[in-house]
Design an enzyme around this catalytic site. Structure first.
Site, mmCIF file in Angstrom:
data_model
loop_
_atom_site.group_PDB
_atom_site.id
_atom_site.type_symbol
_atom_site.label_atom_id
_atom_site.label_comp_id
_atom_site.label_asym_id
_atom_site.label_seq_id
_atom_site.Cartn_x
_atom_site.Cartn_y
_atom_site.Cartn_z
ATOM 1 N N GLY A 130 -3.209 3.072 8.389
ATOM 2 C CA GLY A 130 -2.679 1.891 7.714
ATOM 3 C C GLY A 130 -3.656 0.737 7.713
ATOM 4 O O GLY A 130 -4.764 0.826 8.248
ATOM 5 N N GLY A 171 -6.744 -9.826 1.185
ATOM 6 C CA GLY A 171 -6.505 -11.165 1.706
ATOM 7 C C GLY A 171 -5.489 -11.172 2.829
ATOM 8 O O GLY A 171 -5.724 -11.748 3.909
ATOM 9 N N ASN A 204 -20.238 -4.882 2.585
ATOM 10 C CA ASN A 204 -20.702 -3.620 3.150
ATOM 11 C C ASN A 204 -21.966 -3.208 2.392
ATOM 12 O O ASN A 204 -22.413 -3.892 1.474
ATOM 13 C CB ASN A 204 -19.599 -2.550 3.149
ATOM 14 C CG ASN A 204 -19.166 -2.134 1.750
ATOM 15 O OD1 ASN A 204 -19.950 -2.180 0.804
ATOM 16 N ND2 ASN A 204 -17.913 -1.730 1.616
ATOM 17 N N LEU A 255 -22.034 -2.069 8.547
ATOM 18 C CA LEU A 255 -22.568 -0.704 8.458
ATOM 19 C C LEU A 255 -21.681 0.287 9.183
ATOM 20 O O LEU A 255 -22.139 1.291 9.706
ATOM 21 C CB LEU A 255 -23.990 -0.667 9.038
ATOM 22 C CG LEU A 255 -24.991 -1.627 8.393
ATOM 23 C CD1 LEU A 255 -26.271 -1.697 9.199
ATOM 24 C CD2 LEU A 255 -25.283 -1.210 6.959
ATOM 25 N N ASP A 298 0.835 -1.201 0.000
ATOM 26 C CA ASP A 298 0.000 0.000 0.000
ATOM 27 C C ASP A 298 0.873 1.256 0.000
ATOM 28 O O ASP A 298 1.766 1.407 0.849
ATOM 29 C CB ASP A 298 -0.905 0.033 1.241
ATOM 30 C CG ASP A 298 -2.005 -1.017 1.183
ATOM 31 O OD1 ASP A 298 -2.171 -1.675 0.139
ATOM 32 O OD2 ASP A 298 -2.704 -1.169 2.215
ATOM 33 N N ASP A 302 -11.569 -5.496 6.391
ATOM 34 C CA ASP A 302 -10.723 -6.702 6.405
ATOM 35 C C ASP A 302 -10.519 -7.196 7.837
ATOM 36 O O ASP A 302 -10.539 -8.408 8.098
ATOM 37 C CB ASP A 302 -9.362 -6.405 5.762
ATOM 38 C CG ASP A 302 -9.500 -5.982 4.313
ATOM 39 O OD1 ASP A 302 -10.468 -6.406 3.665
ATOM 40 O OD2 ASP A 302 -8.633 -5.228 3.845
ATOM 41 N N ARG A 320 -6.631 3.960 13.769
ATOM 42 C CA ARG A 320 -5.182 3.918 13.530
ATOM 43 C C ARG A 320 -4.914 3.992 12.030
ATOM 44 O O ARG A 320 -5.710 3.501 11.232
ATOM 45 C CB ARG A 320 -4.609 2.601 14.051
ATOM 46 C CG ARG A 320 -4.850 2.406 15.524
ATOM 47 C CD ARG A 320 -4.583 0.973 15.915
ATOM 48 N NE ARG A 320 -4.843 0.808 17.330
ATOM 49 C CZ ARG A 320 -4.888 -0.353 17.956
ATOM 50 N NH1 ARG A 320 -4.699 -1.480 17.285
ATOM 51 N NH2 ARG A 320 -5.126 -0.410 19.242
ATOM 52 N N ASN A 337 -4.495 -8.680 4.679
ATOM 53 C CA ASN A 337 -5.020 -7.970 5.857
ATOM 54 C C ASN A 337 -5.926 -8.887 6.682
ATOM 55 O O ASN A 337 -5.883 -8.895 7.919
ATOM 56 C CB ASN A 337 -5.841 -6.747 5.429
ATOM 57 C CG ASN A 337 -5.023 -5.699 4.691
ATOM 58 O OD1 ASN A 337 -3.792 -5.722 4.725
ATOM 59 N ND2 ASN A 337 -5.711 -4.782 4.016
#
Ligand code: RIB
Length: 323
Positions: A279, A41, A182, A213, A13, A244, A277, A43
């Site tokens: 990341g 995946g 979601n 949600l 990322d 994730d 947090r 994560n």
């Protein structure tokens, strides 16, 4: 090994902080740039492993490059088994992520090794066959996802997080035991005028559905039983990977023997920590942190617990979905 096997993507990322998500044709000045381990995946595998309760292995593909080595190292450091992590001649996957001051994000993924992975190897199939719970997403080719579903032992739950949104072939629908989406993904998959219509349509296709949600919790439907699980109101710093975290912790709790509603409560507790947090994998809470957050949830009470869909007892809420 038994426990959770996560089949999916791993990305490096590249994250920029921006005042708001840029519109078409707009140039913004970023407040900073950071690199970190991600991919839906990977994560989810990290979240499952960090939750404790069940050993976790990751089945995926990275490139033979520095990013691939970093992604492998991040998984290993979290306690994820990487024996079935394949290597490809393609570069490792990369995600370009803009995170706004209010914690929202926009993501563009360059699939690389994830996209060139066309089928499970024999070793990867054997890893899946040893699982108690199999968890997959849609950031790798559908043939790989379907292959993972077919490789599991009879009776082993196949949990599909249908993210990012794409059409599912009938053969894959037929494999799904638990669908996690979601609200946007729910509407993409099911259409429907309202979220409740989408939830009902999805529940008619698979044995169980979880619709997240965001801060407002999630809806869990098993057969005709619908449970609205309350969320935890928090101020988000970065929602990247929160969905994730939810999925990985949910899978770990299922493998540990929890029912789906209880597993969703744990997933929600962990996701509420993750959004505070920055990341993706770096934001996944430890087992102790999640345990404390889960205990704090018990001070509140879920709404519409166990309502029958046929009663029309519906109160799906629509804001702040984790992605
Ligand atoms: O769900 C968040 C993830 O989506 C990021 O880590 C990014 O890699 C993309 O896959």
């Amino acid at each position: 090994m038994s426990g959770v096997v996560v089949v999916g993507s791993a990305n490096l990322d590249v994250v920029v902080r921006v005042p708001r998500i840029p519109g078409p044709g707009e140039t913004l000045l970023a407040g900073g740039i950071a690199r970190g381990a991600g991919g839906k995946g990977a994560n989810q595998a990290v979240a499952s492993a960090r939750a404790g309760g069940a050993p976790t292995a990751f089945v995926g593909a990275v490139g033979r490059d520095d990013d691939g080595a970093a992604l492998r190292a991040s998984l290993t450091a979290a306690g994820v088994g990487v024996e079935a992590l394949g290597e490809s001649g393609e570069p490792s996957g990369t995600a370009l992520i803009s995170v706004s001051d209010d914690g929202e994000n926009a993501i563009v993924v360059v699939g690389g090794a994830n996209a060139s992975w066309d089928r499970l190897s024999d070793a990867q199939r054997a890893t899946v066959a040893a699982a108690d719970v199999v968890l997959a997403q849609l950031e790798v080719p559908l043939d790989v996802v379907l292959g993972a579903a077919h490789a599991r032992r009879p009776g082993v739950p196949f949990v599909l997080n249908a993210a990012p949104s794409r059409d599912l072939p009938p053969a894959l629908w037929a494999q799904v035991d638990v669908l996690v989406v979601n609200e946007h993904e729910a509407r993409d998959l099911a259409g429907g005028a309202s979220l409740d219509d989408a939830v009902a349509a999805l529940a008619a296709r698979v044995p169980a559905v979880v619709v997240t949600l965001g801060a407002q919790g999630c809806v869990v439907v098993e057969g005709q039983r619908r449970t609205d699980v309350l969320g935890t109101p928090v101020r988000p710093v970065d929602t990247t990977g929160a969905g994730d975290t939810f999925c990985g912790v949910l899978a770990a709790r299922l493998a540990a023997g929890d029912g789906l509603v209880e597993a969703a409560r744990w997933g929600g507790a962990a996701a509420a920590l993750a959004v505070q947090r920055p990341g993706a994998q770096s934001a996944v809470p430890t087992a102790d942190e999640t345990r404390r957050a889960r205990a704090a949830q018990d001070d509140g009470a879920d709404g519409a617990d166990g309502a029958d869909l046929a009663d029309g007892a519906r109160s799906a809420r629509t804001e702040g979905t984790p992605r």
